[in-house]
Structure formats: structure tokens, C-alpha cells
Write an enzyme that holds these catalytic residues in place. Structure first.
Site, PDB file in Angstrom:
ATOM      1  N   TRP A 205       2.458  56.317  28.044  1.00 12.71           N
ATOM      2  CA  TRP A 205       2.569  57.683  27.531  1.00 12.71           C
ATOM      3  C   TRP A 205       2.630  57.695  26.012  1.00 12.71           C
ATOM      4  CZ3 TRP A 205       3.242  62.806  29.239  1.00 12.71           C
ATOM      5  CH2 TRP A 205       3.790  63.690  28.307  1.00 12.71           C
TER       6      TRP A 205
ATOM      7  N   ASN B  98       3.144  60.876  22.728  1.00 16.14           N
ATOM      8  CA  ASN B  98       3.124  62.260  22.255  1.00 16.14           C
ATOM      9  C   ASN B  98       3.130  62.281  20.726  1.00 16.14           C
ATOM     10  OD1 ASN B  98       6.027  61.776  23.558  1.00 16.14           O
ATOM     11  ND2 ASN B  98       6.416  63.283  21.951  1.00 16.14           N
ATOM     12  N   ASP B  99       4.062  62.896  20.062  1.00 19.93           N
ATOM     13  CA  ASP B  99       3.979  63.245  18.645  1.00 19.93           C
ATOM     14  C   ASP B  99       3.521  62.108  17.730  1.00 19.93           C
ATOM     15  OD1 ASP B  99       5.418  65.204  19.941  1.00 19.93           O
ATOM     16  OD2 ASP B  99       7.164  65.080  18.627  1.00 19.93           O
TER      17      ASP B  99
ATOM     18  N   GLN C  33       5.073  58.655  19.216  1.00 19.20           N
ATOM     19  CA  GLN C  33       6.043  58.569  20.299  1.00 19.20           C
ATOM     20  C   GLN C  33       5.370  57.921  21.502  1.00 19.20           C
ATOM     21  OE1 GLN C  33       9.704  60.364  20.150  1.00 19.20           O
ATOM     22  NE2 GLN C  33       8.934  59.008  18.559  1.00 19.20           N
TER      23      GLN C  33
ATOM     24  N   PHE D 154      13.306  58.851  18.407  1.00 22.11           N
ATOM     25  CA  PHE D 154      12.542  60.090  18.371  1.00 22.11           C
ATOM     26  C   PHE D 154      11.760  60.195  17.058  1.00 22.11           C
ATOM     27  CE2 PHE D 154      14.382  63.222  21.705  1.00 22.11           C
ATOM     28  CZ  PHE D 154      14.227  62.285  22.698  1.00 22.11           C
TER      29      PHE D 154
ATOM     30  N   ARG E  66      16.666  66.927  14.583  1.00 23.68           N
ATOM     31  CA  ARG E  66      15.733  65.809  14.748  1.00 23.68           C
ATOM     32  C   ARG E  66      14.485  65.949  13.877  1.00 23.68           C
ATOM     33  NH1 ARG E  66      16.090  68.534  19.643  1.00 23.68           N
ATOM     34  NH2 ARG E  66      14.262  69.721  20.338  1.00 23.68           N
ATOM     35  N   ASP E  67      13.679  64.866  13.908  1.00 29.99           N
ATOM     36  CA  ASP E  67      12.333  64.808  13.342  1.00 29.99           C
ATOM     37  C   ASP E  67      12.337  64.867  11.813  1.00 29.99           C
ATOM     38  OD1 ASP E  67      11.837  65.032  16.065  1.00 29.99           O
ATOM     39  OD2 ASP E  67      11.223  67.139  15.941  1.00 29.99           O
TER      40      ASP E  67
ATOM     41  N   GLU F 212      10.789  72.266  15.842  1.00 30.92           N
ATOM     42  CA  GLU F 212      10.559  70.833  15.907  1.00 30.92           C
ATOM     43  C   GLU F 212       9.563  70.376  14.837  1.00 30.92           C
ATOM     44  OE1 GLU F 212      11.395  69.001  20.150  1.00 30.92           O
ATOM     45  OE2 GLU F 212       9.421  69.957  20.090  1.00 30.92           O
TER      46      GLU F 212
ATOM     47  N   TRP G 297       2.985  70.155  26.490  1.00 32.23           N
ATOM     48  CA  TRP G 297       3.940  69.794  27.545  1.00 32.23           C
ATOM     49  C   TRP G 297       3.562  70.371  28.910  1.00 32.23           C
ATOM     50  CZ3 TRP G 297       6.669  65.813  26.415  1.00 32.23           C
ATOM     51  CH2 TRP G 297       7.065  65.580  25.091  1.00 32.23           C
TER      52      TRP G 297
END
Length: 476
Positions: free
Chosen positions: A26, A28-29, A45, A88, A153-154, A210, A294
């Protein structure tokens, strides 16, 4: 620490040839997008032990030209006290010939409630851009400020003058999304300065912002972010979560993003989220995003992988609007010109057939005659994506055969031409219209070789080009 065996890809039917993916598992970002010692670096990610979201690692790839990518070893692995349940998203910065990663450590309280968590901010560093060491004194920010909830976060970090600044996506105690600012002299010790921008309404601006990014573009400050919780509004904000921007001016003294305009969507497709930018050595602002969403169905999960990153795109600004175009380096992907011709469009579709499942189809249509309805399509049997431009209404509508929900965009003004640039890569389609004023990003899953179609309800003249692209620009 993880002791499982990494997952492997069992079927390559949907694997992309020219986009960044993980070897398997997997993603993602995008994270840590930067330029260091002659290479562009992109982290992402990543969960290497399954095709579903899991404890987040940082996957890593690098490129000398934004086109050909080399997959590197995983940069960050969770499981240490500062990032027990996940590394993260975050960013990268170069300081004293060293590459620093700033990232969020994710922690669950142990009651099996995925919404019961806390987050901190951590640092890792590398002198070669390949092997990373976590800072021994992590975390560099141990907890969220008192006026915050657990959403914290981030980090995105940059230098301004003699100081370093960090913004974080956050949620205030009023349950509204916002971006908060910290300052440091050394990347290790951070002072909280407060929020620089915050939602004024839950329905229109969301409960959590985010993946923030902040940069200067042609004399204005751009704040990119991905708000959660914005309610759909007619034909806008139709994804589960949005990615978009505010344009204003960051006043470092207040500090506050002043004179910010309304929130605008950056991409109008089904599959674009969590964008991050970097500056090229020649001064261009390049953005890349997660090419999924998502709520999207991901058939590739059955094959041992999920998710990809978009092509790099050049960002420019026209007034309060951002434009995205394919990075100019991507023309190096072209291997053969199949079509380069003048066309006259009619109601009967004209077909343009690439050789491979990696292709670029671009053109310009004259709109100075009777208002027309133009349809662009990518078809592979029953699987198709169609884009309709209604000139009289100034509206673009994108539909997919595998989804019931369309996506829309407005074309401002009364353009005298429609330009288009479509990039196809096995199971993805990226659409750029009118010099990047409107973009749509889509994942779709044809079982056979696609072709392009072009038609109009009124006679239109124009010029089109069709290129085959290289079938493999990424190595693992």
C-alpha cells in the site's frame, strides 16, 4: 518492530509504467519531496506487508530528471518509542549538506479504538540521501499545544531568513480545521507561534486540515491543504476529502495568513489527495499528489498492491487561481509520434489508437464559431472515461463507467480555444485543460487496450497529436 514478510505483486494487469508506485503493498501521501545532491527525492506513506493501509513506513524513490525513478530502501520504519504505531506524513529540508526528514509519530492508547490516539513530531537525517538515522532526542515536539485536539500532524518545514518554520495540520478545541505555526533556529527546538489560518465554518471549510504546504508563488503566499469534513456543495467538493488552496500573504510578525481568498479545489477528479510541492533548481514550483482517494475502489489490492503518485506538475498562478501542467520534463517519456494532424470534428466520433497502454493525447480546438458541445473519451470496451465540455454553459463534466458520480468544473471567461492534454498509463488518466486551468485525475481499470475518441455536435477545426510513451520509467 515488524517481523512479517513483505507482500508481493501477484498480477501486473493494472501496474503503471511511468508513475511512482511501491514495489508492492500500500501507498498513500507523498512526503519529503525535495532536491538533494543532484536528485529529486520523493517519499511516500507505505505499508509493505499488505495491500491495505497499515502501520505507516516511509517508502522512497529518487530521480535525476522527474521522469525516471529509482526505488530506494525504506527510509523510516515505525516501532520506536517516538513513532510506535506509524511514521505519518511530513517533509524534508536540506541544512548544512544534510537531508532532514520531519515527520509525525502516531500512537494509539491501546483500547482498540482507532480514533483514540496521540501524535508528536520527529526528525531523521541522512548525509547520502539513502540511509537515514532517527534523531536520538526525538520527539522534537512532544505533544500538541493546549489549544489543539489530538489531530496534530503532517509537518511542512522551510527556511525564512535566519529561522526555520514548520506548519502542521491541526484541529482547534472548537473542532474546526486549521494550520498552526512553529519556529526554530536549529530544527531541534521549536516554539509554538499559534494558528495562521483556521476554518470559519465546519460545513464549508472542514474539521481537520491535513497535509499542509506553504510557499511563495509570484509574490503571493499559497497554502495548500487537504481539509476533511467539507460538505458537498452542488457540483463542488464531491470527494470524501478535498485538496485545495488559499492564496494570501503570510505575515510572519502576527503571524497570520492575511487577505486569504476562498478555498479552491486544486484538482476536480475522483483521485487526487494530499499534494506536496518542491522547488526545482531553476526555480519552478512542482507538485505531486496521491493518485487515489480513501473512498475509491482499488481493484489492484487483489494483486498485492494499492495506490500510486501522480505525475509531477508545474504550478503557476494567474490572479487567485493556480494552474497545473505536466512538468516539462515529461515530454522525455514520448517514444513515437503516432498522429500529428489537423482535424475537423463532427458528431461522429473520430478514433485515435495508441500502440500501448501508456500514451499522451493532446490538441487544440477552435471555439470561435457556433457554441459547441465537445466530448473527449478514453474507451476500452465497456470501460470508459468521458469528458464533455458544454461551451455555452462553460461547464466540464467527467463521467466514468465504473462510477455513478460525475465530477465537474467551470471554465472561466469565454475562451476562443479548448486545449487538452491527456496522459494515459495502464490504469490512470490525468487530464489537463486550457493550459492547466482545470485538471482531472482518475484511476480506472480497462481490461484491454484503450483508444481515444473526439467529437463535437458542431463542426470544429483543430489540431491533435498522439504519442506513445515509454512503458517503464520506474525501477524497483
Amino acid at each position: 518492530m515488524q517481523t512479517q514478510t513483505p507482500i508481493t505483486v501477484t498480477n501486473s494487469r493494472y501496474r503503471l509504467g511511468d508513475h511512482l508506485m511501491a514495489k508492492a503493498g500500500w501507498i498513500n501521501d507523498p512526503n519529503g519531496f525535495c532536491y538533494f545532491k543532484g536528485y529529486y527525492h520523493v517519499f511516500y506513506q507505505h505499508y509493505p506487508y499488505g495491500a491495505e493501509w497499515g502501520p505507516m513506513h516511509w517508502g522512497h524513490a529518487r530521480s535525476r530528471d522527474l521522469v525516471h525513478w529509482e526505488t530506494l530502501p525504506i527510509a523510516l520504519t515505525p516501532g520506536d518509542p517516538e513513532d510506535q504505531d506509524g511514521c505519518f506524513s511530513g517533509s524534508a529540508i536540506v541544512k548544512d549538506d544534510c537531508l532532514y526528514l520531519l515527520y509525525t509519530g502516531h500512537h494509539y492508547y491501546g483500547d482498540n479504538d482507532p480514533d483514540h490516539f496521540w501524535q508528536n513530531q520527529n526528525m531523521a537525517y541522512s548525509t547520502d540521501g539513502v540511509h537515514f538515522t532517527k534523531y536520538a532526542q526525538n520527539p522534537v515536539i512532544a505533544q500538541a499545544p493546549a489549544d489543539n485536539t489530538q489531530h496534530f500532524r503532517d509537518p511542512k518545514v522551510w527556511q525564512h531568513g535566519d529561522a526555520y518554520y514548520m506548519i502542521l495540520g491541526s484541529q482547534g478545541q472548537d473542532q474546526l480545521g486549521r494550520v498552526i505555526l512553529y519556529r526554530s533556529s536549529d530544527l531541534k527546538h521549536w516554539t509554538y507561534l499559534g494558528p495562521i489560518a483556521q476554518a470559519t465554518n465546519l460545513q464549508t471549510e472542514g474539521y481537520m486540515w491535513e497535509c499542509p504546504d506553504l510557499f511563495e508563488l509570484d509574490g503571493q503566499t499559497v497554502l495548500l491543504t487537504s481539509p476533511q469534513g467539507i460538505q458537498a456543495e452542488a457540483k463542488r467538493f464531491l470527494n470524501l476529502n478535498q485538496t485545495g488552496y488559499f492564496i494570501g500573504e503570510l505575515d510572519y510578525q502576527q503571524p497570520q495568513l492575511v487577505d486569504r481568498g476562498a478555498f479552491s479545489e486544486l484538482d476536480h477528479g475522483h483521485d487526487f489527495y494530499a499534494s506536496q510541492t518542491t522547488l526545482t533548481p531553476d526555480g519552478r514550483r512542482i507538485v505531486i499528489g496521491w493518485m487515489a482517494m480513501w473512498e475509491s475502489v482499488m481493484p489492484e489490492q487483489a494483486d498485492g498492491w494499492a495506490g500510486a503518485l501522480t505525475f509531477p506538475r508545474e504550478l503557476t498562478r494567474v490572479g487567485k487561481q493556480l494552474r497545473m501542467k505536466p512538468a516539462r520534463e515529461l515530454t522525455a517519456l514520448r517514444t513515437q509520434t503516432l498522429t500529428d494532424t489537423t482535424v475537423t470534428l463532427e458528431a461522429t466520433p473520430q478514433r485515435f489508437q495508441p500502440t500501448h497502454r501508456q500514451a499522451e493525447f493532446k490538441g487544440q480546438l477552435d471555439l470561435t464559431t457556433t457554441p459547441a458541445v465537445v466530448t473527449l473519451a478514453v474507451r476500452a470496451g465497456a470501460v470508459n472515461v468521458t469528458l464533455t465540455y458544454d461551451q455555452a454553459r462553460g461547464e466540464l463534466t467527467l463521467r466514468r463507467s465504473d462510477r455513478s458520480d460525475a465530477r465537474y468544473a467551470q471554465v472561466s471567461g469565454q475562451p476562443t480555444a479548448l486545449t487538452f492534454d491527456l496522459w494515459l498509463d495502464t490504469s490512470s488518466l490525468e487530464v489537463f485543460l486550457n493550459d492547466g486551468a482545470v485538471t482531472f485525475t482518475e484511476r480506472f481499470y480497462p481490461q484491454s487496450q484503450p483508444h481515444f475518441e473526439l467529437q463535437s455536435d458542431q463542426a470544429l477545426s483543430g489540431h491533435v497529436q498522439l504519442f506513445d510513451l515509454t512503458q517503464q520509467a520506474v525501477t524497483y
